[in-house]
Design a protein around this motif. Structure first.
Motif, PDB file in Angstrom:
ATOM      1  N   GLY A   8       0.835  -1.191   0.000  1.00 48.16           N
ATOM      2  CA  GLY A   8       0.000   0.000   0.000  1.00 48.16           C
ATOM      3  C   GLY A   8       0.866   1.235   0.000  1.00 48.16           C
ATOM      4  N   ARG A   9       0.205   2.381  -0.045  1.00 48.13           N
ATOM      5  CA  ARG A   9       0.933   3.649  -0.048  1.00 48.13           C
ATOM      6  C   ARG A   9       0.590   4.428   1.207  1.00 48.13           C
ATOM      7  NH1 ARG A   9      -0.485   7.100  -4.940  1.00 48.13           N
ATOM      8  NH2 ARG A   9       1.151   5.909  -5.998  1.00 48.13           N
ATOM      9  N   LEU A  10       1.628   4.794   1.940  1.00 48.18           N
ATOM     10  CA  LEU A  10       1.490   5.672   3.105  1.00 48.18           C
ATOM     11  C   LEU A  10       1.949   7.059   2.701  1.00 48.18           C
ATOM     12  CD1 LEU A  10       1.194   6.420   6.134  1.00 48.18           C
ATOM     13  CD2 LEU A  10       3.525   5.542   6.452  1.00 48.18           C
ATOM     14  N   VAL A  11       1.083   8.039   2.885  1.00 47.00           N
ATOM     15  CA  VAL A  11       1.439   9.432   2.608  1.00 47.00           C
ATOM     16  C   VAL A  11       1.591  10.163   3.943  1.00 47.00           C
ATOM     17  CG1 VAL A  11       0.684  11.627   1.619  1.00 47.00           C
ATOM     18  CG2 VAL A  11       0.356   9.504   0.350  1.00 47.00           C
ATOM     19  N   VAL A  12       2.748  10.759   4.125  1.00 46.99           N
ATOM     20  CA  VAL A  12       3.028  11.556   5.319  1.00 46.99           C
ATOM     21  C   VAL A  12       2.993  13.023   4.916  1.00 46.99           C
ATOM     22  CG1 VAL A  12       4.683  12.081   7.140  1.00 46.99           C
ATOM     23  CG2 VAL A  12       4.462   9.726   6.295  1.00 46.99           C
ATOM     24  N   VAL A  13       2.167  13.797   5.600  1.00 49.00           N
ATOM     25  CA  VAL A  13       2.035  15.222   5.298  1.00 49.00           C
ATOM     26  C   VAL A  13       2.898  16.006   6.280  1.00 49.00           C
ATOM     27  CG1 VAL A  13       0.461  17.164   5.041  1.00 49.00           C
ATOM     28  CG2 VAL A  13      -0.306  14.844   4.482  1.00 49.00           C
ATOM     29  N   GLY A  14       4.000  16.540   5.780  1.00 47.96           N
ATOM     30  CA  GLY A  14       4.902  17.320   6.612  1.00 47.96           C
ATOM     31  C   GLY A  14       6.261  16.672   6.739  1.00 47.96           C
TER      32      GLY A  14
END
Length: 465
Positions: A8-14
């Motif tokens: 899956g894809r984990l998106v981290v904002v910051g």
């Protein structure tokens, strides 16, 4: 041998320390599981680091955000090791153990020696006598309250109850300025200084808890930085394999849809199976709004007042009269707008050429937010005037610099623990969504990293299991 398809894809904002800790810990979990996980960090600025920002000017090393970190989180040490930075960790100079409070028109040393402390004039005879009675003060236990927000004691009230009002006003309130740039009367003791509350609960007395720690041989957490500055860590994490960092991509919204999320950024939409929000307030509240309006409303109640950091470098001779020390904090009511001043070249080596005296003065925060809005020239003039009055520096600086943080340090007001509980109750049911950063569980760099790592680990396990 080809890699397995991504789980899956984990998106981290910051791309600050907390967000990068989340990305790093998620990659560690993927390696541990022998699986592939796509990890993308979206950072609004043109480089990683967030408020952990190191600059170089005129042969000086300038920290515009946090000066260092507490070595109190095992996961932080693990991350430093993973980045190959263990040999770059820098301890402060011995002189940094000396700290002062400006009160009554002069600098007074906050000495660890009971006799020297008594002679400093920080407390009067009545205040000293009351402080000495601290072990006799009845502790406040959980059963004394009903657990409501009204029972969340302010830090000032906690200190006054345990140590006396004079100590709360003259000692604790200035110290709080150096950590939160806030008003001790407007901060939750349990949220802002949980260790103090835990010490009372465990030992019934702060003094008894400290004596127990000395008997165990437990040293207090150490203050540390890196040889090349605090930004060395986020830069090193961003360069680790398994993490894709995309700078200059400001995230504008996060929406739930199907089995995942759509992360809208200035470069376009990114689909995500899990998201970690590690943006600062108030931006974090706006992003959370896309998945939980109630949690976002609660986050918007957490103030993050502006701050300005003014660096002034002086040539040899301008500060020869100053004893090497960490610096000083300023008690309110002294007619000084500066919150405090750190002697950078006396605290960590390598901050400037030999003989240079580099001072870092702090303005603004919740006690004087208007000061942070002054123009650069006004701030420099104010700094020089107040350094002349407090530290006796009467010279023109060789270099000056001003850094501004419109939303600096979150203020954990009384009722913060109950607010955190409501935010977590709203977000916990949302599978794959995690909130990192320093808005909820501690404003220090090491604590924000620990929170980020926990979020990254949880997000990865959800995707990998």
């Amino acid at each position: 041998m080809s890699e397995p398809p991504a789980a899956g894809r984990l998106v981290v904002v910051g791309g600050g320390p907390s967000g990068l800790a989340a990305a790093w810990k998620a990659s560690v979990e993927a390696v541990r599981a022998g699986a592939s996980l796509e990890i993308v960090v979206l950072e609004a600025e043109d480089e990683v680091g967030g408020k952990a920002r190191t600059e170089h000017a005129a042969d000086l090393l300038i920290e515009t955000g946090p000066q260092g970190f507490l070595d109190d989180q095992p996961v932080l040490r693990e991350m430093i090791d993973a980045c190959g930075l263990s040999g770059e960790v820098l301890a402060p100079e011995p002189a940094a153990n000396r700290r002062y409070i400006y009160r009554g028109g002069r600098l007074r040393e906050l000495s660890r020696s009971p006799l020297a402390f008594a002679r400093s004039g920080l407390l009067g005879p009545i205040g000293l006598a009351r402080l000495a009675m601290e072990p006799l003060v009845r502790s406040r236990q959980d059963g004394d309250t009903d657990g409501g927000a009204g029972d969340d004691e302010s830090l000032f009230d906690f200190a006054a109850r345990r140590m006396g009002r004079q100590a709360a006003r003259r000692l604790i309130s200035p110290v709080v300025l150096g950590i939160f740039a806030g008003d001790a009367r407007q901060l939750s003791a349990a949220a802002a200084f949980p260790r103090l509350v835990a010490m009372e609960r465990a030992y019934g007395s702060l003094f008894k808890a400290m004596r127990a720690g000395r008997r165990r041989g437990a040293p207090p957490p150490g203050h540390r930085t890196f040889l090349q500055g605090i930004q060395s860590l986020p830069r090193a994490v961003a360069a680790l394999p398994g993490i894709e960092v995309r700078c200059s991509q400001r995230v504008t919204a996060i929406k739930r849809g199907g089995r995942g999320f759509t992360v809208a950024s200035s470069a376009g939409d990114v689909a995500a199976d899990a998201v970690v929000v590690a943006a600062d307030l108030p931006a974090a509240a706006d992003l959370v709004d896309g998945v939980s309006a109630s949690a976002a409303d609660e986050l918007r109640q957490i103030a993050s007042p502006p701050m300005a950091v003014v660096h002034t470098a002086f040539d040899a001779g301008a500060a020869t009269h100053i004893e090497p020390a960490y610096g000083f904090l300023v008690a309110r009511g002294e007619g000084i707008r500066m919150l405090g001043c750190q002697y950078e070249t006396a605290t960590f080596r390598g901050r400037g050429p030999d003989g240079t005296f580099l001072a870092r003065s702090l303005f603004g925060g919740s006690v004087d937010p208007e000061a942070a809005d002054l123009g650069d020239a006004q701030l420099v003039d104010l700094t020089l005037s107040e350094l002349r009055r407090t530290a006796g520096i009467d010279a023109e600086p060789a270099w000056t610099g001003v850094a501004r943080w419109p939303h600096a340090i979150p203020q954990y007001a009384p009722g913060h623990p109950q607010r955190v509980a409501r935010i977590e109750a709203a977000l916990d049911p949302i599978a794959g969504f995690h909130l990192a950063g320093n808005a909820l569980h501690g404003v220090g760099l090491s604590r924000a990293i620990a929170v980020g790592a926990e979020c990254g680990e949880s997000a990865a396990r959800e995707l990998l299991n």
